[in-house]
Design an enzyme around this catalytic site. Structure first.
Site, PDB file in Angstrom:
ATOM      1  N   ARG A 266       4.976 -12.734   9.730  1.00 58.83           N
ATOM      2  CA  ARG A 266       5.670 -11.501   9.404  1.00 58.83           C
ATOM      3  C   ARG A 266       6.974 -11.398  10.188  1.00 58.83           C
ATOM      4  O   ARG A 266       7.168 -12.065  11.202  1.00 58.83           O
ATOM      5  CB  ARG A 266       4.791 -10.277   9.636  1.00 58.83           C
ATOM      6  CG  ARG A 266       4.294 -10.079  11.046  1.00 58.83           C
ATOM      7  CD  ARG A 266       3.623  -8.704  11.200  1.00 58.83           C
ATOM      8  NE  ARG A 266       2.668  -8.389  10.155  1.00 58.83           N
ATOM      9  CZ  ARG A 266       2.629  -7.219   9.484  1.00 58.83           C
ATOM     10  NH1 ARG A 266       3.492  -6.264   9.734  1.00 58.83           N
ATOM     11  NH2 ARG A 266       1.715  -7.004   8.577  1.00 58.83           N
TER      12      ARG A 266
ATOM     13  N   GLU B  51       0.864  -1.164   0.000  1.00 60.19           N
ATOM     14  CA  GLU B  51       0.000   0.000   0.000  1.00 60.19           C
ATOM     15  C   GLU B  51       0.910   1.227   0.000  1.00 60.19           C
ATOM     16  O   GLU B  51       1.767   1.347   0.878  1.00 60.19           O
ATOM     17  CB  GLU B  51      -0.880  -0.013   1.255  1.00 60.19           C
ATOM     18  CG  GLU B  51      -1.892   1.097   1.234  1.00 60.19           C
ATOM     19  CD  GLU B  51      -2.763   1.136   2.494  1.00 60.19           C
ATOM     20  OE1 GLU B  51      -2.751   0.172   3.278  1.00 60.19           O
ATOM     21  OE2 GLU B  51      -3.427   2.173   2.663  1.00 60.19           O
TER      22      GLU B  51
ATOM     23  N   LYS C  38       4.084   1.074   9.709  1.00 60.09           N
ATOM     24  CA  LYS C  38       4.298   2.265   8.881  1.00 60.09           C
ATOM     25  C   LYS C  38       3.692   3.502   9.548  1.00 60.09           C
ATOM     26  O   LYS C  38       4.224   4.595   9.417  1.00 60.09           O
ATOM     27  CB  LYS C  38       3.671   2.060   7.496  1.00 60.09           C
ATOM     28  CG  LYS C  38       4.544   1.209   6.586  1.00 60.09           C
ATOM     29  CD  LYS C  38       4.006   1.222   5.163  1.00 60.09           C
ATOM     30  CE  LYS C  38       2.910   0.187   5.019  1.00 60.09           C
ATOM     31  NZ  LYS C  38       2.463   0.007   3.633  1.00 60.09           N
TER      32      LYS C  38
HETATM   33  P1  ATP Z   1       2.471  -2.032   8.061  1.00 59.44           P
HETATM   34  O1  ATP Z   1       1.788  -2.858   9.100  1.00 59.44           O
HETATM   35  O2  ATP Z   1       3.899  -1.807   8.297  1.00 59.44           O
HETATM   36  O3  ATP Z   1       1.725  -0.777   7.702  1.00 59.44           O
HETATM   37  P2  ATP Z   1       1.277  -3.418   5.853  1.00 59.44           P
HETATM   38  O4  ATP Z   1       1.128  -4.871   5.937  1.00 59.44           O
HETATM   39  O5  ATP Z   1       0.054  -2.606   6.025  1.00 59.44           O
HETATM   40  O6  ATP Z   1       2.470  -2.968   6.783  1.00 59.44           O
HETATM   41  P3  ATP Z   1       1.575  -3.307   3.034  1.00 59.44           P
HETATM   42  O7  ATP Z   1       2.068  -2.190   2.231  1.00 59.44           O
HETATM   43  O8  ATP Z   1       0.152  -3.678   2.934  1.00 59.44           O
HETATM   44  O9  ATP Z   1       1.953  -2.979   4.519  1.00 59.44           O
HETATM   45  O10 ATP Z   1       2.494  -4.574   2.822  1.00 59.44           O
HETATM   46  C1  ATP Z   1       2.828  -5.079   1.559  1.00 59.44           C
HETATM   47  C2  ATP Z   1       3.197  -6.508   1.687  1.00 59.44           C
HETATM   48  O11 ATP Z   1       4.291  -6.662   2.583  1.00 59.44           O
HETATM   49  C3  ATP Z   1       2.054  -7.329   2.224  1.00 59.44           C
HETATM   50  O12 ATP Z   1       1.941  -8.493   1.442  1.00 59.44           O
HETATM   51  C4  ATP Z   1       2.450  -7.658   3.626  1.00 59.44           C
HETATM   52  O13 ATP Z   1       1.966  -8.917   3.979  1.00 59.44           O
HETATM   53  C5  ATP Z   1       3.980  -7.623   3.564  1.00 59.44           C
HETATM   54  N1  ATP Z   1       4.541  -7.217   4.855  1.00 59.44           N
HETATM   55  C6  ATP Z   1       4.292  -6.091   5.536  1.00 59.44           C
HETATM   56  N2  ATP Z   1       4.951  -6.088   6.717  1.00 59.44           N
HETATM   57  C7  ATP Z   1       5.642  -7.246   6.775  1.00 59.44           C
HETATM   58  C8  ATP Z   1       6.523  -7.844   7.731  1.00 59.44           C
HETATM   59  N3  ATP Z   1       6.822  -7.248   8.881  1.00 59.44           N
HETATM   60  N4  ATP Z   1       7.063  -9.050   7.436  1.00 59.44           N
HETATM   61  C9  ATP Z   1       6.773  -9.658   6.284  1.00 59.44           C
HETATM   62  N5  ATP Z   1       5.955  -9.158   5.349  1.00 59.44           N
HETATM   63  C10 ATP Z   1       5.395  -7.966   5.572  1.00 59.44           C
HETATM   64 MG    MG Z   2      -1.512  -3.750   4.412  1.00 56.18          MG
END
Ligand code: ATP
Ligand code: MG
Length: 556
Positions: free
Chosen positions: A263, A33, A273
């Site tokens: 994760r 995102e 984020k």
């Molecule tokens: P955050 O919680 O940091 O805002 P998010 O999951 O909302 O992260 P996205 O931009 O939606 O962020 O993530 C893109 C991809 O990266 C998704 O497929 C998510 O599963 C993966 N991802 C995000 N954080 C992690 C993590 N800590 N470890 C592994 N994969 C991750």
């Molecule tokens: Mg997300």
């Protein structure tokens, strides 16, 4: 074609799908995102998605980069650009193409109308709180149907189109899927699939004032792109039945298979984020690329290489169980690499002058040293040595403890690769601080070799005072003082655990060759760690970042 051997549970599934003929190709996606910069957790997901596709390259293995931009208020092109840059920098190519969920708004909207036609979606008038109340909870509180659940198809269609046409305010109505109010899985209790948001989207502008919810847009986007294996983190496990339900109800075949993994969590930092953005906005850090940040751009600025991050992701592996990875593993990966590749250099972080009384005034000796003893192919260079030098302040002690092998009154040390010197005196200022250490040198010890078999236990680094260049050196410690700042003790808040000493700035003296350092160079400063030039560096002022210390004792 031979099916590659699996090396983790995700590949097990893929191998099996290829063997049974359930799939004939492998198509993954990385779906960030664009509401922040990528962090090391995303790097894990990137290595996994792109790495998996690469492994099955013979089976058409490719990966899409898809920006999941369904939340228009938080997204920005700045983030889109940074995500592209970071994925590329990590060494991956989106051979499947680049997409935006917003590209599919027309299709997703049409699917929503189709759901209404099938009697599988209805327009809701209850507000958020009321909806929550009606939904019950997974602790046993039963749900009750919304009074609007049984609206006719015609009425639902009319209202939904009015929503789309801007007749209602944000939150006044929404569209819900009619799934299963009795399900123990809360995601199935008639989730919202469209909401009203009067705002400008970074790509579609003002075309829409209704936006699909992530849970509706995501499975449809995967399906549109022909994703075969949709790899995501564990928190989406309970959403999988809903994703499947949408696709089955809509009659969409060749459903992507979702596979969840744990994760990445790293000690003494956090991956949210939202919180990282707050650190940036409140100027608790220098920016998204602050070298203390767990972001990909922060790691890059700190001196990490793409290969060291890939190595780290490889070593942590993937699993189904949430766990906390020790930051030391990340430090280990970059240290191992830089030990092989970094050029050695002399630097003194906390300089004190050393004068060699028996050295001829004005005489300069050019000391030849290896650029990297681990790799003779990296050649040698010459470092100027003269009468006045700088050494580290704590490499001299007037009243040393017992096992102190560095400089002390009457003590002898080796100046690395240069000469043996013996302390014959020192000067102090009015406050009693030592300002100059006086030594004599042994001309027979050139190259730092003992002339007669006598041993010196200490070897210290030095720079020539007349040739040394000034440099600002930034030393970093953990951003947080708590091992898991995402899980603070009862009654405490993560802000309390920001480490006030995470940045230490030194006004150092470095060997003259470093004036020509470029951003691509990596150095091992003798006894101090691995360093790289920072982007704040100018022709007038060198700035170096410590990437990592030399030893595992980094965390004390
Ligand atoms: P955050 O919680 O940091 O805002 P998010 O999951 O909302 O992260 P996205 O931009 O939606 O962020 O993530 C893109 C991809 O990266 C998704 O497929 C998510 O599963 C993966 N991802 C995000 N954080 C992690 C993590 N800590 N470890 C592994 N994969 C991750
Ligand atoms: Mg997300």
């Amino acid at each position: 074609m031979e099916i590659p051997e699996s090396s983790n549970f995700i590949q097990d599934i893929i191998v099996n799908d290829l063997k049974t003929g359930k799939r004939t190709k492998v198509h993954t996606r990385f779906p960030p995102e664009p509401n922040g910069y990528l962090h090391i957790g995303h790097a894990k997901s990137i290595c996994l998605n792109f790495g998996t596709a690469n492994k099955f390259a013979d089976f058409g293995g490719i990966t899409n980069l898809r920006f999941d931009d369904t939340n228009p208020t938080k997204e920005d092109v700045e983030y889109v650009d940074s995500i592209r840059e970071d994925v590329q920098w990590l060494g991956f190519e989106w051979k499947g193409g680049e997409y935006f969920a917003s590209d599919y708004y027309d299709q997703i909207y049409a699917f929503a109308e189709k759901m209404i036609e099938m009697g599988k979606a209805y327009v809701e008038d209850l507000n958020r709180e009321e909806m929550q109340e009606y939904r019950g909870n997974d602790a046993g509180k039963p749900s009750k149907p919304s009074p609007y659940r049984d609206r006719s198809v015609e009425e639902n269609m009319k209202l939904f189109r009015e929503m789309r046409d801007g007749k209602y305010a944000d939150g006044e109505k929404c569209l819900r899927a009619k799934v299963d109010l009795a399900s123990p899985n809360m995601n199935m209790r008639d989730p919202t699939i469209y909401r009203i948001k009067h705002c400008t989207h970074h790509r579609t502008g003002d075309k829409w004032c209704v936006y699909p919810m992530y849970d509706f847009a995501h499975p449809i986007s995967d399906w549109i792109e022909g994703i075969t294996h949709s790899i995501c983190t564990l928190e989406f496990e309970a959403h999988r039945p809903l994703y499947d339900w949408f696709l089955i109800e809509l009659g969409l075949e060749n459903r992507p298979q979702q596979i969840e993994f744990a994760r990445l969590n790293l000690t003494y930092t956090m991956m949210s984020k939202r919180k990282l953005l707050e650190l940036v906005q409140t100027k608790a850090v220098m920016g998204w690329d602050d070298p203390r940040m767990p972001t990909v751009c922060g790691l890059r600025r700190r001196g990490y290489t793409p290969s060291s991050i890939r190595e780290f992701c490889d070593r942590i592996g993937i699993s189904k169980a949430d766990s906390m990875v020790d930051s030391n593993l990340l430090y280990f990966c970059i240290r191992e690499e830089l030990n092989r590749t970094a050029q050695r250099a002399m630097a003194v972080l906390d300089p004190i002058k050393l004068v060699i009384d028996n050295w001829e005034d004005g005489k300069i000796d050019e000391i030849e040293v290896e650029n990297n003893p681990e790799d003779p192919s990296m050649g040698t260079r010459k470092i100027p040595f003269g009468k006045e030098l700088f050494i580290e302040r704590d490499d001299f002690m007037e009243e040393p403890p017992k096992k102190y092998f560095r400089l002390k009154p009457d003590g002898e040390v080796r100046l690395k690769s240069a000469y043996f010197v013996k302390c014959v005196g020192f000067e102090k200022d009015a406050d009693g601080n030592v300002t100059v250490v006086h030594c004599t040198y042994d001309p027979e010890s050139r190259g730092g070799e003992s002339p007669d078999g006598r041993k010196v236990k200490g070897t210290i680094q030095w720079v020539s005072a007349t040739h040394a260049v000034d440099a600002e050196v930034r030393l970093f410690d953990n951003l947080f003082t708590l091992e898991n700042p995402s899980a603070t003790p009862e009654g405490h808040d993560w802000h309390e655990y920001l480490n006030p000493n995470s940045l230490e700035v030194k006004m150092a003296k470095v060997e003259p060759a470093l004036a020509n350092a470029t951003m691509a160079d990596r150095y091992q400063f003798m006894r101090l760690g691995y360093f790289c030039l920072d982007k704040d560096s100018t022709a007038e002022k060198l700035v170096f970042n410590r990437t990592v210390g030399l030893k595992d004792s980094y965390n004390k």
